[in-house]
Design an enzyme around this catalytic site. Structure first.
Site, PDB file in Angstrom:
ATOM      1  N   ASP A 152       0.824  -1.193   0.000  1.00 44.02           N
ATOM      2  CA  ASP A 152       0.000   0.000   0.000  1.00 44.02           C
ATOM      3  C   ASP A 152       0.865   1.252   0.000  1.00 44.02           C
ATOM      4  O   ASP A 152       0.668   2.190  -0.770  1.00 44.02           O
ATOM      5  CB  ASP A 152      -0.860  -0.037   1.267  1.00 44.02           C
ATOM      6  CG  ASP A 152      -2.111   0.754   1.101  1.00 44.02           C
ATOM      7  OD1 ASP A 152      -2.670   1.161   2.118  1.00 44.02           O
ATOM      8  OD2 ASP A 152      -2.513   0.976  -0.050  1.00 44.02           O
ATOM      9  N   ASP A 165      -9.871  -0.906   3.542  1.00 43.30           N
ATOM     10  CA  ASP A 165      -9.391  -0.557   4.877  1.00 43.30           C
ATOM     11  C   ASP A 165     -10.212  -1.218   5.947  1.00 43.30           C
ATOM     12  O   ASP A 165      -9.689  -1.844   6.864  1.00 43.30           O
ATOM     13  CB  ASP A 165      -9.510   0.951   5.095  1.00 43.30           C
ATOM     14  CG  ASP A 165      -8.319   1.671   4.567  1.00 43.30           C
ATOM     15  OD1 ASP A 165      -8.493   2.826   4.172  1.00 43.30           O
ATOM     16  OD2 ASP A 165      -7.251   1.063   4.558  1.00 43.30           O
TER      17      ASP A 165
END
Lengths: 449, 256
Positions: A260, A367
């Site tokens: 990420d 998330d």
């Protein structure tokens, strides 16, 4: 048990997820008026930097504000800053609570039921070294699949193959809303020994799924949409918790935060390219797969219709494209986006009348999913039980807080996974191994610290 | 070991803290953040102190019960000291944050006062401390079992719940008094808070002789409540005005 069936479904699901929406692991600040933003930035930057490197909470910075801000606006923006954090705390907490409640009560999700095709190496090996090696290999395979899918997605987006993307998203959310919730409901009924007939079940699932599709892809009350997104993320997280072997799960969590970080911050990272492409085209970054915490209402648009024409159209296209496709787990990662202020700031500067306006913040569903996977794994596998779960929960919330603070400082795309997942992992392992024996001993003797 | 015990003990242990949260903190986002950050700081202190205890335990003889008990006592004392150190660190952090917030607002006033931050920080510490002490016990109380089967006290759950409530509220009051002492540079206040914390934890070494640990803890709780009330600006006049519902123009209450 129909392991193979569900695995295939899952594989299809994951494939569909992977080629669905793009991974959006970024905070993205969208501003309508670059000029006002600049002046504001210049005005606030020195103050911001000076104050923010001392705080853990990000109240100090607001992202979009009027260039004609007065003291009330300043106060408001501070409150907004803290308010945005709470607007994200609540859904993240709810998602985690759903996952933890399910893990603790429905034993299905903690039983071993086979593995996904993306993690082919088994962890039932004799030696520790072999197990570690297998989990690292599993992680490599999973991460490379994610990278390939992300790049594929960015390519699709660049060449404007919107229909393909939308079709995929609809397919995957159909799967999630109907099939996975059916499985989930079945397991809950088994756990509580509830007798249920198929016609009732069909009615319930049909209603749940149909309303979900409408809410998510078309229009619906904001809170209902948010609730569906939370449920969807929780379902996906439960799937991961069940089908990822233990060590692989932890290594994957670590690896995905690193990925990420790279994908969002490196100049050639796929997610960064995606964000920049979307910015160039002045489109919202895939309203699907993003949890949005507020809506923008417009009052008195007629006077400024000329100015707001492009933004209004954009808003329409927003709605057409539809909201949130959550299934794309790894792909719809951490976008935290302060809600499109295009309309807001423009109307505010140009009109004198009171505008009903609610600024929100957006967070990618990936998330939610990975935070819940971490907390769910902690509650499923930790022998310290609730202490470990609680510690991971607090760690993730603090990580989210810090990430939002950084967003307020840097005002550009930022990944939301690394800080939270790092804190979560550190606290999981340390609480499980260090704090648990200490607290157990204290509880045995009834000592209090 | 029934649902009644579970609910009763959880309400005893967490009722006051939960009520404080709902009525004074839940509405203000800034306070919620300060609360969770306070919980995080307490967690950090616990982590470090259990690391130290773990190392000491592993380095020593496992079989020696007396030694292990002694190490545990050392662990408790060290943990108390570390908690107060982290409370001080959190005070420093909040001061800087408050200055930052004040600098950002036009009228040079921070949106939250130091007393409010002290209260919220103390409550954060207390909630986390209480949760870590009590949650596993509560989870066990739902399941099957017999309390005190080896001859220990029958009142384990009840006394744990009461002790947890006392510790939670004590942390809140200590937070208020501690921050006030730091603000006004009264170091003896800090010393007294640390000493009281050590005393309360030390009294729990007398468990299961609950007469030795619970009543003194509650006496200390009441005196801390009175002290913190007066230290953040309360007075007998305030109480009078509150009870007779008269308008209060000079009061500085902790919770709005």
């Amino acid at each position: 048990m129909n392991t193979s069936d569900s695995e295939e479904e899952l594989c299809n699901e994951r494939t569909s997820l992977m080629t669905g929406s793009p991974p959006i692991s970024s905070y993205h600040v969208e501003t309508g008026l670059p000029s006002s933003m600049d002046t504001q930035t210049k005005r606030r930057r020195p103050v911001t930097n000076q104050s923010n490197n001392r705080e853990t909470h990000h109240e100090g910075v607001s992202t979009e504000r009027d260039s004609t801000a007065d003291s009330e606006d300043e106060e408001l923006s501070l409150k907004y800053g803290a308010k945005h954090v709470i607007m994200l705390f609540v859904p993240v907490t709810l998602c985690m609570i759903v996952v933890i409640a399910t893990i603790k009560s429905v034993s299905f999700y903690t039983e071993k039921g086979g593995q996904l095709i993306y993690t082919p190496f088994t962890e039932d090996t004799t030696s520790v070294g072999q197990r570690l090696l297998n989990s690292v290999l599993n992680t490599l395979i999973m991460i490379s699949v994610i990278v390939v899918m992300t790049i594929f997605l960015v390519v699709l987006y660049k060449y404007r193959c919107y229909k393909f993307i939308h079709g995929w998203l609809i397919l995957s959310s159909l799967m999630l809303l109907f099939w996975f919730s059916f499985l989930y409901l079945g397991e809950v009924f088994k756990t509580y020994n509830v007798a249920m007939d198929y016609p009732t079940l069909a009615l319930v699932i049909w209603n749940f799924g149909a309303v979900g599709m409408v809410c998510i892809h078309w229009k619906g009350p904001l809170q209902l949409q948010q609730a569906y997104l939370i449920v969807i993320s929780a379902l996906m997280a439960l799937v991961f918790i069940k089908y990822l072997p233990e060590w692989s799960a932890w290594v994957i969590l670590g690896a995905i935060s690193v990925y990420d970080l790279i994908a969002v911050l490196c100049p050639k990272g796929p997610l960064r390219m995606l964000v920049e492409t979307a910015q160039e085209r002045n489109e919202p970054i895939f309203p699907a797969l993003i949890y949005s915490s507020a809506m923008i209402w417009m009052v008195g648009m007629t006077e400024q219709s000329a100015v707001q024409q492009p933004s209004h159209q954009e808003r329409n296209s927003d709605e057409e494209v539809g909201q949130s496709h959550h299934d794309n787990t790894e792909d719809n990662r951490n976008v935290v986006v302060p809600e499109t202020e295009v309309h807001g700031t423009q109307s505010r500067t140009s009109s004198a009348e009171e505008l009903e306006e609610e600024r929100g913040i957006k967070l990618g569903l990936g998330d939610f999913i990975f935070y819940s996977v971490l907390v769910g794994k902690a509650s499923a596998t930790a022998s310290g039980d609730w202490n470990t779960t609680l510690a991971c929960f607090v760690a993730i919330l603090i990580g989210l807080c810090l990430t939002l603070l950084l967003l307020a400082i840097f005002k550009k795309a930022l990944p939301a996974l690394p800080i939270s997942i790092t804190f979560g992992l550190v606290f999981y392992f340390s609480t499980d191994n260090l704090v648990r024996p200490f607290m157990d001993n204290l509880a045995t003797h009834q000592f209090y610290i | 070991m029934t649902v009644a015990v579970f609910f009763g003990c959880s309400f005893i242990a967490f009722g006051p803290a939960f009520a404080l949260f709902i009525f004074t903190i839940a509405r203000d986002p800034l306070r919620v953040i300060i609360l969770i950050a306070g919980a995080f700081f307490w967690l950090l202190s616990l982590l470090l102190s259990s690391l130290v205890w773990f190392i000491a335990m592993k380095a020593s003889n496992d079989k020696d019960q007396q030694l292990q008990r002694g190490l545990l006592i050392f662990g408790v004392m060290f943990s108390v000291l570390l908690q107060e150190v982290f409370r001080f660190a959190y005070y420093k952090l909040l001061r800087k944050a408050s200055e930052g917030l004040a600098a950002l607002s036009e009228d040079e006033r921070s949106p939250i006062s130091v007393q409010q931050m002290a209260y919220v920080a103390g409550l954060g510490f207390g909630i986390m401390s209480g949760a870590f002490s009590m949650i596993n016990i509560l989870a066990d109380s739902l399941g099957p079992g017999i309390v005190g089967i080896h001859g220990e006290s029958q009142y384990y759950f009840l006394t744990s719940a009461f002790m947890t409530m006392a510790v939670t509220l004590l942390h809140t009051f200590w937070g208020v008094v501690f921050f006030d002492g730091c603000e006004n540079r009264r170091w003896w206040v800090i010393a007294v808070v640390v000493a009281l914390h050590l005393l309360v934890s030390g009294l729990t070494f007398l468990n299961p002789i609950y007469e030795g640990s619970l009543p003194p803890a509650y006496v200390i709780l009441v005196s801390m409540a009175v002290w913190s009330f007066f230290s953040c600006g309360g007075s007998l006049q305030n109480i009078q005005q509150f009870l007779t519902c008269r308008k209060n123009d000079a009061g500085s209450e902790v919770a709005s």
